[in-house]
Design an enzyme around this catalytic site. Sequence first.
Site, PDB file in Angstrom:
ATOM      1  N   ASP A  57      49.318 114.026 -10.297  1.00 29.51           N
ATOM      2  CA  ASP A  57      48.382 113.828 -11.403  1.00 29.51           C
ATOM      3  C   ASP A  57      47.259 112.859 -11.044  1.00 29.51           C
ATOM      4  O   ASP A  57      47.298 112.199 -10.001  1.00 29.51           O
ATOM      5  CB  ASP A  57      49.141 113.330 -12.655  1.00 29.51           C
ATOM      6  CG  ASP A  57      50.129 112.206 -12.351  1.00 29.51           C
ATOM      7  OD1 ASP A  57      50.052 111.622 -11.260  1.00 29.51           O
ATOM      8  OD2 ASP A  57      50.977 111.911 -13.207  1.00 29.51           O
ATOM      9  N   ASN A 117      59.257 107.722 -22.056  1.00 29.10           N
ATOM     10  CA  ASN A 117      59.435 108.761 -23.086  1.00 29.10           C
ATOM     11  C   ASN A 117      59.870 110.087 -22.454  1.00 29.10           C
ATOM     12  O   ASN A 117      59.836 111.123 -23.105  1.00 29.10           O
ATOM     13  CB  ASN A 117      58.135 108.945 -23.880  1.00 29.10           C
ATOM     14  CG  ASN A 117      56.971 109.360 -22.996  1.00 29.10           C
ATOM     15  OD1 ASN A 117      57.150 109.580 -21.798  1.00 29.10           O
ATOM     16  ND2 ASN A 117      55.786 109.469 -23.569  1.00 29.10           N
ATOM     17  N   HIS A 144      58.421 111.471 -19.785  1.00 33.86           N
ATOM     18  CA  HIS A 144      57.364 112.261 -19.141  1.00 33.86           C
ATOM     19  C   HIS A 144      57.563 112.324 -17.629  1.00 33.86           C
ATOM     20  O   HIS A 144      58.088 111.402 -17.011  1.00 33.86           O
ATOM     21  CB  HIS A 144      55.952 111.800 -19.543  1.00 33.86           C
ATOM     22  CG  HIS A 144      55.445 110.540 -18.928  1.00 33.86           C
ATOM     23  ND1 HIS A 144      55.052 109.454 -19.663  1.00 33.86           N
ATOM     24  CD2 HIS A 144      55.214 110.200 -17.633  1.00 33.86           C
ATOM     25  CE1 HIS A 144      54.611 108.507 -18.859  1.00 33.86           C
ATOM     26  NE2 HIS A 144      54.701 108.931 -17.618  1.00 33.86           N
ATOM     27  N   GLU A 164      53.670 115.058 -21.282  1.00 37.18           N
ATOM     28  CA  GLU A 164      54.163 114.231 -22.383  1.00 37.18           C
ATOM     29  C   GLU A 164      55.114 115.031 -23.280  1.00 37.18           C
ATOM     30  O   GLU A 164      55.136 116.260 -23.226  1.00 37.18           O
ATOM     31  CB  GLU A 164      52.962 113.749 -23.212  1.00 37.18           C
ATOM     32  CG  GLU A 164      51.991 112.860 -22.441  1.00 37.18           C
ATOM     33  CD  GLU A 164      52.477 111.414 -22.310  1.00 37.18           C
ATOM     34  OE1 GLU A 164      53.694 111.159 -22.453  1.00 37.18           O
ATOM     35  OE2 GLU A 164      51.643 110.540 -22.070  1.00 37.18           O
TER      36      GLU A 164
HETATM   37  C1  GLP Z   1      52.891 107.253 -14.808  1.00 36.17           C
HETATM   38  C2  GLP Z   1      52.811 108.430 -13.850  1.00 36.17           C
HETATM   39  C3  GLP Z   1      54.156 109.093 -13.681  1.00 36.17           C
HETATM   40  C4  GLP Z   1      55.213 108.035 -13.420  1.00 36.17           C
HETATM   41  C5  GLP Z   1      55.350 107.159 -14.631  1.00 36.17           C
HETATM   42  C6  GLP Z   1      56.436 106.104 -14.512  1.00 36.17           C
HETATM   43  O1  GLP Z   1      52.571 107.585 -16.113  1.00 36.17           O
HETATM   44  N1  GLP Z   1      51.861 109.421 -14.207  1.00 36.17           N
HETATM   45  O2  GLP Z   1      54.087 110.028 -12.616  1.00 36.17           O
HETATM   46  O3  GLP Z   1      56.439 108.646 -13.148  1.00 36.17           O
HETATM   47  O4  GLP Z   1      54.106 106.515 -14.823  1.00 36.17           O
HETATM   48  O5  GLP Z   1      55.964 105.015 -13.797  1.00 36.17           O
HETATM   49  P1  GLP Z   1      56.804 103.830 -13.234  1.00 36.17           P
HETATM   50  O6  GLP Z   1      57.440 104.318 -12.016  1.00 36.17           O
HETATM   51  O7  GLP Z   1      55.795 102.765 -12.978  1.00 36.17           O
HETATM   52  O8  GLP Z   1      57.780 103.443 -14.294  1.00 36.17           O
END
Ligand code: GLP
Length: 251
Positions: free
Chosen positions: A67, A136, A138, A143
Amino acid sequence: MSIYKAKDYKELSRKAANIISAQIIMKPSCVLGLATGTSPIGIYNQLTEWYEKGDLDFSEVSTVNLDEYIGLDTANPQSYRYFMNTNLFDRVNIDIHNTNVPNGMAADLEGECDSYDNLIHMLGGIDMQLLGLGHNGHIGFNEPGESFEKGTHIVSLSQSTIDANSRLFESKEDVPKKAITMGIRTIMQAGIVLLIASGKDKADIVRDAFWGKITPEVPASVLQLHKNLIIVADEDALSKSPVTDNYTVLR
Ligand code: GLP
């Protein structure tokens, strides 16, 4: 699905990096799907260390990232392209032309989404997709409520994601409201999905996503249907899930 329980973040990073290394060694020209967020940083550090020791060769590897924020250019330190360059690509012998992150500055964003799916197809599909997990549920930026059927598309970020990701920006107002993300369909087509989760704050969502019901309200729950899902999580992230052994295979 197989679940590896690590005692802490360091061990999690090492185990997950080992799995990615095995993929690269078995197929030097593999296509890796990569992720951003704080969770994969330890993996990228470990892979870099093994590369520096001469144990890993990225020269034939291609990558596609999950992304990118819309409206941030690649020189912006908060962009995911910048994150990937600094945390991995600039540190190993990957050909930068073989690394792909959606272009959040494209004039035609819908066209960019279609080209991204075509690119993945042209590369022969993703051999192994690395995923983090949002609070959440995702994955990428898919989402809650997102259809399981979509390929790469444009999303509006939920308030909880904006709040969570604001820690990496100067203020909440600086967090882009939209992003391009691979869809759940794209992710489910990967040969292997490697999901990592670390920390007590992920314990509820890990339990709900992998031991709860499969529903678009928890996007990661669809991964229960993936034929080759590997979860590497630390004890904290697994503290509310029924996992006793360090290695468990379910179904
Ligand atoms: C972001 C990214 C996701 C990632 C998520 C969790 O929103 N787009 O790909 O998995 O955060 O991040 P973290 O690993 O910092 O908890």
